[in-house]
Each structure stands twice: as structure tokens, then as C-alpha cells.
Design an enzyme around this catalytic site. Structure first.
Site, PDB file in Angstrom:
ATOM      1  N   GLY A 112       2.761   2.132  10.919  1.00 12.37           N
ATOM      2  CA  GLY A 112       3.702   3.237  10.778  1.00 12.37           C
ATOM      3  C   GLY A 112       4.425   3.600  12.056  1.00 12.37           C
ATOM      4  O   GLY A 112       5.053   4.644  12.155  1.00 12.37           O
TER       5      GLY A 112
ATOM      6  N   ASN B 158       0.882  -1.170   0.000  1.00 12.41           N
ATOM      7  CA  ASN B 158       0.000   0.000   0.000  1.00 12.41           C
ATOM      8  C   ASN B 158       0.915   1.214   0.000  1.00 12.41           C
ATOM      9  O   ASN B 158       1.520   1.533   1.019  1.00 12.41           O
ATOM     10  CB  ASN B 158      -0.890  -0.044   1.256  1.00 12.41           C
ATOM     11  CG  ASN B 158      -1.724   1.210   1.418  1.00 12.41           C
ATOM     12  OD1 ASN B 158      -1.736   2.073   0.541  1.00 12.41           O
ATOM     13  ND2 ASN B 158      -2.414   1.311   2.548  1.00 12.41           N
ATOM     14  N   TRP B 159       0.998   1.874  -1.148  1.00 12.81           N
ATOM     15  CA  TRP B 159       1.944   3.000  -1.270  1.00 12.81           C
ATOM     16  C   TRP B 159       1.423   4.276  -0.619  1.00 12.81           C
ATOM     17  O   TRP B 159       2.125   5.277  -0.566  1.00 12.81           O
ATOM     18  CB  TRP B 159       2.266   3.256  -2.753  1.00 12.81           C
ATOM     19  CG  TRP B 159       3.021   2.149  -3.433  1.00 12.81           C
ATOM     20  CD1 TRP B 159       3.454   0.979  -2.865  1.00 12.81           C
ATOM     21  CD2 TRP B 159       3.429   2.096  -4.808  1.00 12.81           C
ATOM     22  NE1 TRP B 159       4.116   0.213  -3.804  1.00 12.81           N
ATOM     23  CE2 TRP B 159       4.106   0.878  -5.007  1.00 12.81           C
ATOM     24  CE3 TRP B 159       3.281   2.954  -5.899  1.00 12.81           C
ATOM     25  CZ2 TRP B 159       4.643   0.509  -6.240  1.00 12.81           C
ATOM     26  CZ3 TRP B 159       3.814   2.592  -7.124  1.00 12.81           C
ATOM     27  CH2 TRP B 159       4.489   1.375  -7.295  1.00 12.81           C
ATOM     28  N   LYS B 160       0.191   4.243  -0.154  1.00 10.77           N
ATOM     29  CA  LYS B 160      -0.423   5.412   0.512  1.00 10.77           C
ATOM     30  C   LYS B 160      -0.221   6.662  -0.348  1.00 10.77           C
ATOM     31  O   LYS B 160      -0.243   6.559  -1.567  1.00 10.77           O
ATOM     32  CB  LYS B 160       0.108   5.544   1.944  1.00 10.77           C
ATOM     33  CG  LYS B 160      -0.133   4.245   2.734  1.00 10.77           C
ATOM     34  CD  LYS B 160       0.058   4.371   4.222  1.00 10.77           C
ATOM     35  CE  LYS B 160      -0.221   3.028   4.881  1.00 10.77           C
ATOM     36  NZ  LYS B 160      -0.100   3.057   6.344  1.00 10.77           N
TER      37      LYS B 160
ATOM     38  N   HIS C 209      -9.537   0.987   5.189  1.00  6.79           N
ATOM     39  CA  HIS C 209      -8.229   1.156   5.838  1.00  6.79           C
ATOM     40  C   HIS C 209      -8.399   2.045   7.067  1.00  6.79           C
ATOM     41  O   HIS C 209      -9.220   2.959   7.073  1.00  6.79           O
ATOM     42  CB  HIS C 209      -7.227   1.782   4.852  1.00  6.79           C
ATOM     43  CG  HIS C 209      -5.824   1.717   5.367  1.00  6.79           C
ATOM     44  ND1 HIS C 209      -5.343   2.621   6.287  1.00  6.79           N
ATOM     45  CD2 HIS C 209      -4.827   0.831   5.130  1.00  6.79           C
ATOM     46  CE1 HIS C 209      -4.080   2.293   6.582  1.00  6.79           C
ATOM     47  NE2 HIS C 209      -3.748   1.209   5.898  1.00  6.79           N
TER      48      HIS C 209
ATOM     49  N   SER D 194       3.744  -2.266  10.348  1.00  8.12           N
ATOM     50  CA  SER D 194       5.197  -2.337  10.519  1.00  8.12           C
ATOM     51  C   SER D 194       5.796  -3.687  10.118  1.00  8.12           C
ATOM     52  O   SER D 194       6.706  -4.186  10.780  1.00  8.12           O
ATOM     53  CB  SER D 194       5.597  -1.959  11.950  1.00  8.12           C
ATOM     54  OG  SER D 194       5.170  -0.635  12.243  1.00  8.12           O
TER      55      SER D 194
ATOM     56  N   GLU E 224      -5.115  -5.048  10.577  1.00 11.71           N
ATOM     57  CA  GLU E 224      -4.098  -4.030  10.815  1.00 11.71           C
ATOM     58  C   GLU E 224      -4.385  -3.323  12.138  1.00 11.71           C
ATOM     59  O   GLU E 224      -5.190  -2.390  12.177  1.00 11.71           O
ATOM     60  CB  GLU E 224      -4.109  -3.001   9.679  1.00 11.71           C
ATOM     61  CG  GLU E 224      -3.847  -3.589   8.310  1.00 11.71           C
ATOM     62  CD  GLU E 224      -3.304  -2.542   7.337  1.00 11.71           C
ATOM     63  OE1 GLU E 224      -2.185  -2.755   6.839  1.00 11.71           O
ATOM     64  OE2 GLU E 224      -3.972  -1.530   7.101  1.00 11.71           O
TER      65      GLU E 224
ATOM     66  N   GLU F  74      -6.740   4.427   8.140  1.00  7.59           N
ATOM     67  CA  GLU F  74      -6.572   5.869   7.887  1.00  7.59           C
ATOM     68  C   GLU F  74      -7.848   6.460   7.293  1.00  7.59           C
ATOM     69  O   GLU F  74      -8.159   7.633   7.506  1.00  7.59           O
ATOM     70  CB  GLU F  74      -5.350   6.087   6.977  1.00  7.59           C
ATOM     71  CG  GLU F  74      -4.061   5.857   7.756  1.00  7.59           C
ATOM     72  CD  GLU F  74      -2.918   5.255   6.970  1.00  7.59           C
ATOM     73  OE1 GLU F  74      -2.911   5.379   5.726  1.00  7.59           O
ATOM     74  OE2 GLU F  74      -2.017   4.653   7.594  1.00  7.59           O
TER      75      GLU F  74
ATOM     76  N   GLY G 285       2.990  -1.071   4.330  1.00  6.80           N
ATOM     77  CA  GLY G 285       2.989   0.356   4.028  1.00  6.80           C
ATOM     78  C   GLY G 285       4.400   0.845   3.764  1.00  6.80           C
ATOM     79  O   GLY G 285       4.938   0.689   2.664  1.00  6.80           O
ATOM     80  N   GLY G 286       5.035   1.409   4.790  1.00  4.80           N
ATOM     81  CA  GLY G 286       6.350   2.045   4.651  1.00  4.80           C
ATOM     82  C   GLY G 286       7.381   1.220   3.888  1.00  4.80           C
ATOM     83  O   GLY G 286       8.068   1.735   2.992  1.00  4.80           O
TER      84      GLY G 286
HETATM   85  P1  13P Z   1       3.179   0.288   7.766  1.00  6.80           P
HETATM   86  O1  13P Z   1       3.713  -0.959   7.110  1.00  6.80           O
HETATM   87  O2  13P Z   1       3.872   1.530   7.300  1.00  6.80           O
HETATM   88  O3  13P Z   1       3.063   0.149   9.233  1.00  6.80           O
HETATM   89  O4  13P Z   1       1.656   0.461   7.198  1.00  6.80           O
HETATM   90  C1  13P Z   1       0.783  -0.606   7.265  1.00  6.80           C
HETATM   91  C2  13P Z   1      -0.439  -0.252   6.517  1.00  6.80           C
HETATM   92  O5  13P Z   1      -1.219   0.592   6.915  1.00  6.80           O
HETATM   93  C3  13P Z   1      -0.677  -0.935   5.232  1.00  6.80           C
HETATM   94  O6  13P Z   1      -1.955  -0.681   4.757  1.00  6.80           O
END
Ligand code: 13P
Length: 250
Positions: free
Chosen positions: A173, A10-12, A95, A213, A167, A97, A234-235
Site C-alpha cells: 500500500g 485481496n479486496w481487504k 497477512h 504495490s 509480501e 495486517e 491489494g489496491g
Molecule cells: P497493495 O497491492 O495495495 O500494496 O497490497 C498488497 C497486499 O497486501 C495484498 O495482500
């Protein structure tokens, strides 16, 4: 067990078109022939660029959200028809967020789930508890209600196109991962809920990803757990150097 590992990036809200193209090209090259199922989900403005690069490869194309309606007066939204038109195969819905920063609620997410499935998209439905909910012993209850409401009136055949991503919000994050044991316990609980709502076969077959993470040094221990079938990253999905080792874990 017939479930295939599913590793998704997920490149956000990151990257320009040039940066996205560079990363997609590296992933196509380095994941060629790799054995798990893969997805990248770039921002809307990057999807068409990335589509041209991943088409015909073992990397699926995803979006991070979509509107609850097909078309119409919905300023700022992107429709399922528009996503399909540029080659999107999967959409991430619910998600944390979106839930917590943009106040998306279960019935809205459920509407999106139905629309995506109706149009043949695969859905990654995200669920997960806040830190205070975990500390109050509510983690299972929160995930259960997000699943029951998010999947309301989704039929058993449609469920075959649904992936759940657990998640925990406190792990996203933050560099704090759930321990493999804690994550597996929630995954097992989610499987039980699916068994109750659908069938034991549905519970056995559904893919449940872990997100929060995930890194190259913790992926193996997480994936070794019986109920963890993949990762939503994510990251660490933003660079091939960090994503490929996760994607190629064995
Ligand atoms: P991180 O891997 O940056 O913690 O993010 C997880 C995430 O929200 C994937 O959708």
C-alpha cells in the site's frame, strides 16, 4: 517448470455488496478464457454475493482470514465450516495486517493453517519482513521463521494445497515495490527453505506469489523472475481497469 501463474485480488475491507457484485461481474466477463489461475478474496459480508457470480468460472473464491476453531464461543470470528458452506475455496492466512495490526502470531496462524487444510481449503500463507527488519539484514531470517512456524507439522501431501505469498510489509500500500531482483532473491530463499523442510520436488512445485504495490506497469518484470509465480494484489485489485491488465499479463 510446471508452476502456473496465480494472480489473486485481496479486496481487504473495501466495497458494499452492490460494488462487489459489479466488480465480480466485470472480472468474470473480462477474464473469461484468460490463461492464469485467479482468485478474489472479498470481506466476509460480501462473499455470498460474489460466490453467486464467480461460481463455475475461472475465478476462485477466497476469504481473508478465519478462526482457529471450527465452532463455539468465539465472538466476532468466522469459521471454516461457515466459509465452506458459502463456497469459499481458499483462505489467506497470516497477512501482515493480521500479524501487525491484530497481533496474530505464528502458532495461531499455524492452527488456522491446519484447520483450513483439514477441511480441504487452499491456503495462501503470507510472510514478509518490516522495513526495519530489512534494513537490519533480517529479511530472510524473518520469512524463514514465519514459514517454519506457520507450516509446523503440515505434511507433504497437505503442502500441495499451500501457496506462499511474500509480501514485504514496507511495500504494501505504499507504492514502493520490491525490485524484481530483491523479490526474486527472497522467493529463491523461501524455495530453499521449503526444499529443506520437505523435498526438492516440493520446492520446485510450490507457488510463491509476490505482494506489495503490484501494478500493471511492474507486473511483467516481477513475473519474469524465475522464482516469482504470481501476485497477491491489494489496491490495484479494486477496479477491473487496474486488475485485469495485471491478471492478463503475458
Ligand atoms: P497493495 O497491492 O495495495 O500494496 O497490497 C498488497 C497486499 O497486501 C495484498 O495482500
Amino acid at each position: 517448470m510446471s508452476r502456473q501463474y496465480y494472480i489473486a485480488g485481496n479486496w481487504k475491507m473495501h466495497k458494499t455488496r452492490a460494488e462487489a457484485a459489479a466488480l465480480a461481474n466485470e472480472l468474470v466477463e473480462q477474464l473469461k478464457g484468460a490463461s492464469h489461475k485467479y482468485l478474489v478474496a472479498p470481506s466476509f459480508t460480501l462473499i455470498e454475493t460474489v460466490a453467486g457470480i464467480v461460481k463455475g468460472t475461472n475465478i476462485r473464491l477466497g476469504a481473508q482470514n478465519m478462526a482457529p476453531e471450527e465452532q463455539g464461543a468465539h465472538t466476532g470470528e468466522v469459521s471454516v465450516l461457515q466459509l465452506k458452506d458459502i463456497g469459499v475455496e481458499t483462505v489467506i492466512l497470516g497477512h501482515s495486517e493480521r500479524r501487525h495490526n491484530y497481533l496474530e502470531y505464528d502458532s495461531l496462524i499455524n492452527k488456522k493453517v491446519h484447520l483450513a487444510l483439514k477441511h480441504g481449503l487452499e491456503v495462501i500463507l503470507c510472510v514478509g519482513e518490516l522495513l526495519e527488519e530489512r534494513e537490519a539484514g533480517q529479511a530472510e531470517k524473518v520469512c524463514e521463521s514465519q514459514i517454519v512456524n506457520g507450516l509446523e507439522d503440515v505434511s507433504a501431501p497437505e503442502l500441495a494445497n499451500v501457496v506462499i505469498a511474500y509480501e514485504p510489509v514496507w511495500a504494501i500500500g505504499t507504492g514502493k515495490t520490491a525490485t524484481p531482483e530483491d523479490a526474486d532473491a527472497i522467493h529463491a530463499y523461501i524455495r530453499k527453505v521449503i526444499g529443506r523442510l520437505y523435498s526438492s520436488t516440493a520446492a520446485e512445485n510450490i507457488i510463491i506469489q509476490y505482494g506489495g504495490s503490484v501494478k500493471s506497469d511492474n507486473v511483467k518484470a516481477l513475473m519474469a523472475k524465475e522464482n516469482i509465480d504470481g501476485a497477491l494484489v491489494g489496491g490495484a485489485s479494486l477496479k477491473s481497469e487496474t486488475f485485469v491488465p495485471i491478471a492478463k499479463f503475458s
